[in-house]
Design an enzyme around this catalytic site. Structure first.
Site, mmCIF file in Angstrom:
data_model
loop_
_atom_site.group_PDB
_atom_site.id
_atom_site.type_symbol
_atom_site.label_atom_id
_atom_site.label_comp_id
_atom_site.label_asym_id
_atom_site.label_seq_id
_atom_site.Cartn_x
_atom_site.Cartn_y
_atom_site.Cartn_z
ATOM 1 N N HIS A 207 0.838 -1.199 0.000
ATOM 2 C CA HIS A 207 0.000 0.000 0.000
ATOM 3 C C HIS A 207 0.879 1.259 0.000
ATOM 4 O O HIS A 207 0.531 2.250 -0.631
ATOM 5 C CB HIS A 207 -0.909 0.003 1.237
ATOM 6 N N HIS A 249 1.693 -3.737 9.380
ATOM 7 C CA HIS A 249 3.111 -3.583 9.049
ATOM 8 C C HIS A 249 3.916 -3.018 10.202
ATOM 9 O O HIS A 249 3.374 -2.333 11.070
ATOM 10 C CB HIS A 249 3.277 -2.633 7.860
#
Ligand SMILES: CC(C)=CCC/C(C)=C/CC/C(C)=C/COP(=O)(O)O
Length: 286
Positions: A207, A249
Site C-alpha cells: 500500500h 506492518h
C-alpha cells in the site's frame, strides 16, 4: 511510554548488545573478544535474543561450521583472533539488530487499531477505508476505466502509463516480499480483502509503495490546484500510517515502501510510453 528493554526483553525489546543482570542492563564490548570468564547471563542473552538468533541463522554454513570447530578458547587455549571476530558482532550488525528491535517495539506500540478491542479500536473502520483507498484493485480498475473512457490522446497516454506503473509496482513488491519473507506483526489480523499468497509477508508495504508511486504520479501529471496537491500528499501519508495503526506492518516496511514507490515513479518516467512508442510496439505486434 514503557521502555522496549524493560517491558518485553524476550520478544522485541532491548538490543543484543545489552546484557541484563538483576534487572539492570549492561553494555558489552563490541571490539574486544568476549572473555570466557564473562558472566553466563551475557552469553545466554546473546543466544536467546530472537533478532540475533535470526541473524546468526543467516550466516554462511562455512562460518557456522567454523564457529563450532574453532575451539581455541573453549578448550582453554585462550581466545584467538578468529574467536574475537566470531563472538563479537560487527558494529553494522549490532546497529541493524538494534534498529529492528526498536522497529518491532515501536510498531507494536503504534498498532492501536489492530483489532476492535485495541485502544483505538473504534477508529479501525476508518483505517480500513483508507486501506481500501490504497488497494491495488480499485486503482487498477479505476485507471483502466479512465483509460477506456478517455477521448483525448494525452489522457490515454497518462492513464496507460499509470496502469503500467501500477502493474510494475505489483510485480516488484511481489518479488521483494518473496525474497525478504518478513512475517507480518504478530498483532495483525489477516482480514484484508483480495490478497495474494505473498501478501502474508510484510516487507515492503504494498500500500505504501502504491501510495508513493500514485501520489507522485498524480502530482506530476494530473493534480494542479494547490489544495488538491496537499490532499494527495495527505492521503499518501495516511495510507502509510494506517498500515502501522492497523497492525499490518512494521514502521520500516512502510518507510521502505514509501522509498520504493518514490523510486518506482522514476522508473515509470524512464520507461514512459509515448503514443509513438506505443504505435511502434503495436505495429511490431501486427
Ligand atoms: C490484475 C491484478 C493481478 C490485480 C491484483 C491486485 C491485488 C490483489 C493487489 C494486492 C493488494 C494488496 C492486498 C497488497 C498488500 O498490501 P500491503 O500493504 O499489506 O503489503
Amino acid at each position: 511510554m514503557p521502555s522496549p528493554k524493560a517491558k518485553n526483553p524476550g520478544r522485541s525489546g532491548g538490543s543484543p548488545v545489552l546484557g541484563s543482570s538483576n534487572g539492570r542492563y549492561e553494555f558489552m564490548s563490541l571490539t574486544k573478544p568476549l572473555n570466557r570468564s564473562s558472566p553466563p547471563h551475557l552469553l545466554q542473552r546473546q543466544g536467546s535474543d530472537p533478532t540475533t538468533a535470526r541473524l546468526r541463522a543467516s550466516e554462511s554454513p562455512t562460518r557456522r561450521r567454523g564457529s563450532s570447530s574453532s575451539t581455541g578458547s573453549a578448550s582453554g587455549q585462550g581466545p584467538s583472533d578468529e574467536d574475537g571476530i566470531r563472538l563479537n558482532p560487527s558494529f553494522i550488525r549490532v546497529a541493524l539488530s538494534s534498529l529492528l528491535a526498536i522497529d518491532l517495539w515501536l510498531s507494536k506500540q503504534l498498532g492501536v487499531c489492530a483489532c476492535e478491542d485495541s485502544s483505538w479500536g473504534s477508529v479501525r473502520p476508518l483505517m480500513k477505508l483508507i486501506e481500501i483507498s490504497g488497494h491495488g484493485i480499485p486503482w487498477l480498475a479505476g485507471t483502466a476505466y479512465c483509460l477506456y473512457k478517455s477521448d483525448s490522446a494525452a489522457g490515454q497516454e497518462v492513464m496507460l502509463n499509470l496502469f503500467m506503473g501500477l502493474m510494475l509496482d505489483l510485480i516488484l513488491v511481489t518479488i521483494v516480499k518473496a525474497v525478504v519473507r518478513r512475517r507480518r506483526p504478530a498483532h495483525n489480523r489477516m482480514d484484508m480483502f483480495a490478497t495474494f499468497s505473498v501478501d502474508r509477508y510484510s516487507f515492503p508495504s504494498g500500500h505504501s509503495t502504491r501510495a508513493a508511486l500514485c501520489g507522485r504520479f498524480l502530482l506530476a501529471h494530473l493534480v494542479l490546484a494547490a489544495p488538491l496537491r496537499v490532499l494527495v500528499m495527505l492521503w499518501a501519508g495516511l495510507v502509510g500510517l494506517s498500515r502501522v495503526l492497523l497492525g499490518r506492518h512494521n514502521v520500516t516496511d512502510v518507510l521502505f515502501g514509501f522509498w520504493m514507490g518514490y523510486c518506482q515513479y522514476n522508473l515509470v518516467e524512464m520507461l514512459w510510453l509515448s503514443p509513438q512508442t506505443l504505435q511502434g510496439l503495436l505495429g511490431q505486434l501486427a
